[in-house]
Design a protein around this motif. Structure first.
Motif, mmCIF file in Angstrom:
data_model
loop_
_atom_site.group_PDB
_atom_site.id
_atom_site.type_symbol
_atom_site.label_atom_id
_atom_site.label_comp_id
_atom_site.label_asym_id
_atom_site.label_seq_id
_atom_site.Cartn_x
_atom_site.Cartn_y
_atom_site.Cartn_z
ATOM 1 N N THR A 44 5.047 -4.845 -1.534
ATOM 2 C CA THR A 44 3.955 -3.965 -0.957
ATOM 3 C C THR A 44 2.861 -5.117 -0.263
ATOM 4 O O THR A 44 2.406 -4.788 0.732
ATOM 5 C CB THR A 44 3.262 -3.136 -1.732
ATOM 6 O OG1 THR A 44 4.444 -2.014 -2.042
ATOM 7 C CG2 THR A 44 2.374 -2.454 -0.930
ATOM 8 N N LEU A 48 2.460 -5.472 3.790
ATOM 9 C CA LEU A 48 1.040 -5.231 4.193
ATOM 10 C C LEU A 48 0.676 -6.407 5.082
ATOM 11 O O LEU A 48 -0.114 -6.440 6.006
ATOM 12 C CB LEU A 48 -0.066 -5.111 3.137
ATOM 13 C CG LEU A 48 -0.018 -3.390 2.613
ATOM 14 C CD1 LEU A 48 -0.778 -3.544 1.450
ATOM 15 C CD2 LEU A 48 -0.428 -2.459 3.709
ATOM 16 N N CYS A 49 0.651 -7.793 4.473
ATOM 17 C CA CYS A 49 0.260 -8.967 5.141
ATOM 18 C C CYS A 49 0.840 -9.233 6.545
ATOM 19 O O CYS A 49 0.366 -9.584 7.385
ATOM 20 C CB CYS A 49 0.737 -10.210 4.243
ATOM 21 S SG CYS A 49 -0.574 -10.120 2.969
ATOM 22 N N THR A 51 2.141 -6.988 8.357
ATOM 23 C CA THR A 51 1.696 -5.681 9.435
ATOM 24 C C THR A 51 0.389 -6.073 9.940
ATOM 25 O O THR A 51 0.206 -5.688 10.981
ATOM 26 C CB THR A 51 2.013 -4.508 8.649
ATOM 27 O OG1 THR A 51 3.362 -4.277 8.285
ATOM 28 C CG2 THR A 51 1.597 -3.386 9.726
ATOM 29 N N LEU A 52 -0.394 -6.595 8.795
ATOM 30 C CA LEU A 52 -2.077 -6.358 9.449
ATOM 31 C C LEU A 52 -2.440 -7.938 9.650
ATOM 32 O O LEU A 52 -3.555 -8.056 10.322
ATOM 33 C CB LEU A 52 -2.656 -6.123 8.222
ATOM 34 C CG LEU A 52 -2.524 -4.565 7.728
ATOM 35 C CD1 LEU A 52 -3.273 -4.369 6.466
ATOM 36 C CD2 LEU A 52 -2.682 -3.439 8.839
ATOM 37 N N THR A 203 6.969 5.287 0.226
ATOM 38 C CA THR A 203 7.448 4.109 0.847
ATOM 39 C C THR A 203 8.727 4.068 0.763
ATOM 40 O O THR A 203 9.117 3.974 -0.247
ATOM 41 C CB THR A 203 6.467 2.982 0.847
ATOM 42 O OG1 THR A 203 6.462 2.953 -0.761
ATOM 43 C CG2 THR A 203 5.023 3.297 1.199
ATOM 44 N N ILE A 211 6.329 0.356 5.665
ATOM 45 C CA ILE A 211 4.847 0.327 5.045
ATOM 46 C C ILE A 211 3.853 0.675 5.948
ATOM 47 O O ILE A 211 2.586 0.803 5.837
ATOM 48 C CB ILE A 211 4.640 -1.219 4.949
ATOM 49 C CG1 ILE A 211 3.441 -1.485 3.987
ATOM 50 C CG2 ILE A 211 4.315 -1.939 6.193
ATOM 51 C CD1 ILE A 211 3.550 -0.905 2.525
ATOM 52 N N ARG A 212 4.199 1.491 7.012
ATOM 53 C CA ARG A 212 3.171 1.831 8.218
ATOM 54 C C ARG A 212 2.166 2.640 7.661
ATOM 55 O O ARG A 212 0.930 2.656 7.976
ATOM 56 C CB ARG A 212 3.974 2.624 9.362
ATOM 57 C CG ARG A 212 3.064 2.954 10.512
ATOM 58 C CD ARG A 212 2.060 1.904 11.000
ATOM 59 N NE ARG A 212 2.542 0.885 11.402
ATOM 60 C CZ ARG A 212 1.819 -0.361 11.840
ATOM 61 N NH1 ARG A 212 0.554 -0.369 11.572
ATOM 62 N NH2 ARG A 212 2.431 -1.383 12.364
ATOM 63 N N ALA A 215 -0.230 0.703 5.647
ATOM 64 C CA ALA A 215 -1.007 -0.162 6.525
ATOM 65 C C ALA A 215 -2.376 0.763 7.332
ATOM 66 O O ALA A 215 -3.373 0.133 7.277
ATOM 67 C CB ALA A 215 0.065 -0.767 7.465
ATOM 68 N N ASP A 216 -1.775 2.022 7.711
ATOM 69 C CA ASP A 216 -2.741 2.809 8.531
ATOM 70 C C ASP A 216 -3.877 3.106 7.382
ATOM 71 O O ASP A 216 -4.922 3.030 7.924
ATOM 72 C CB ASP A 216 -1.995 3.887 8.995
ATOM 73 C CG ASP A 216 -1.126 3.675 10.329
ATOM 74 O OD1 ASP A 216 -1.164 2.551 10.632
ATOM 75 O OD2 ASP A 216 -0.301 4.447 10.462
ATOM 76 N N THR A 219 -5.977 0.247 7.048
ATOM 77 C CA THR A 219 -6.730 -0.098 8.371
ATOM 78 C C THR A 219 -7.952 0.927 8.546
ATOM 79 O O THR A 219 -9.024 0.424 9.003
ATOM 80 C CB THR A 219 -5.876 0.003 9.430
ATOM 81 O OG1 THR A 219 -4.825 -0.954 9.382
ATOM 82 C CG2 THR A 219 -6.568 -0.144 10.918
#
Length: 232
Positions: A44, A48-49, A51-52, A203, A211-212, A215-216, A219
């Motif tokens: 995870t 996250l890394c 994606t972000l 997930t 992971i969206r 991640a949202d 965010t």
């Protein structure tokens, strides 16, 4: 990369969750990720890394009892530059280093802030623990607790501080549900009973966009964190 906290992070006993750095600037948002062994915490963090990282400046702190496996995994996957990944060897039950004596983790986080400033986000991954794992509010601002369907669909019903009190509960590895006889609807209902209005996300990290939703969620907290910076 700093891996041996006993050398890199001398104990300063700076147990503090102040939102401002000593220079008056807003520090990074700190997100803790906990959960049992094998639930998918490191995967995870990696997802996250990936994606972000194009939008936010990120660093990661991993915890293992006697090894550096999780940090080494993140390095092999090249999810962040090496200097943004730090490992802490706890030498004791993982929850001790994230809840009771947080010195090594806090000093690792502060070291990253000092050397890589400005940072937007620091992910702090606990070593594998049981359902009682929780983070000290002196270490992280919000916490994510991760379980997986292969451990049984009765896990949400069993509760525990991680499941009932984490800011976000993630139920991972939904792709395995048909193979282990897990009922996702039952897990969702039991989690809702345990958590009330606190959010629950499912997930599947084998999916390209698995992971969206997490991640949202992160965010949204980052956006709020920066929006309130001027009010401090």
């Amino acid at each position: 990369m700093h891996l041996d906290h006993s050398e890199a992070f001398p104990r300063q006993h700076t147990h503090s969750a102040e939102a401002l750095r000593p220079d008056g600037n807003r520090r990074a948002l700190r997100v803790g990720l906990g959960g049992p062994v094998g639930s998918g915490k490191t995967a995870t963090v990696a997802a996250l890394c990936r994606t972000l990282r194009d939008r936010w400046c990120i660093a990661a702190v991993t915890n293992d009892i006697y090894t550096r496996e999780d940090a080494e995994y993140l390095l092999r996957e090249a999810v962040l530059p090496p200097e943004r990944i730090t490992a802490v060897e706890t030498g004791a039950c993982p929850h001790t280093a994230i809840r009771d004596d947080i010195s090594a983790n806090l000093e690792a986080v502060e070291h990253l802030e000092e050397t890589l400033h400005p940072l937007d986000l620091v992910l702090v991954e606990s070593g594998g623990d049981n359902l009682t794992a929780t983070f000290s509010k002196g270490l992280v601002d919000v916490q994510i607790f991760i379980i997986d369907v292969s451990s049984g669909d009765d896990i949400p019903r069993k509760g525990g501080p991680g499941i009932t009190g984490a800011d976000l509960l993630v139920i991972n590895k939904t792709d395995l549900a048909p193979y282990v006889g897990a009922d996702l609807d039952t897990m969702a209902l039991d989690a809702a009973r345990q958590r009330g209005k606190l959010p629950v996300l499912f997930t599947n990290l084998t999916s390209d966009d698995g992971i969206r939703d997490v991640a949202d969620w992160v965010t949204a907290h980052l956006t709020q964190w920066h929006a309130t910076a001027g009010a401090l």
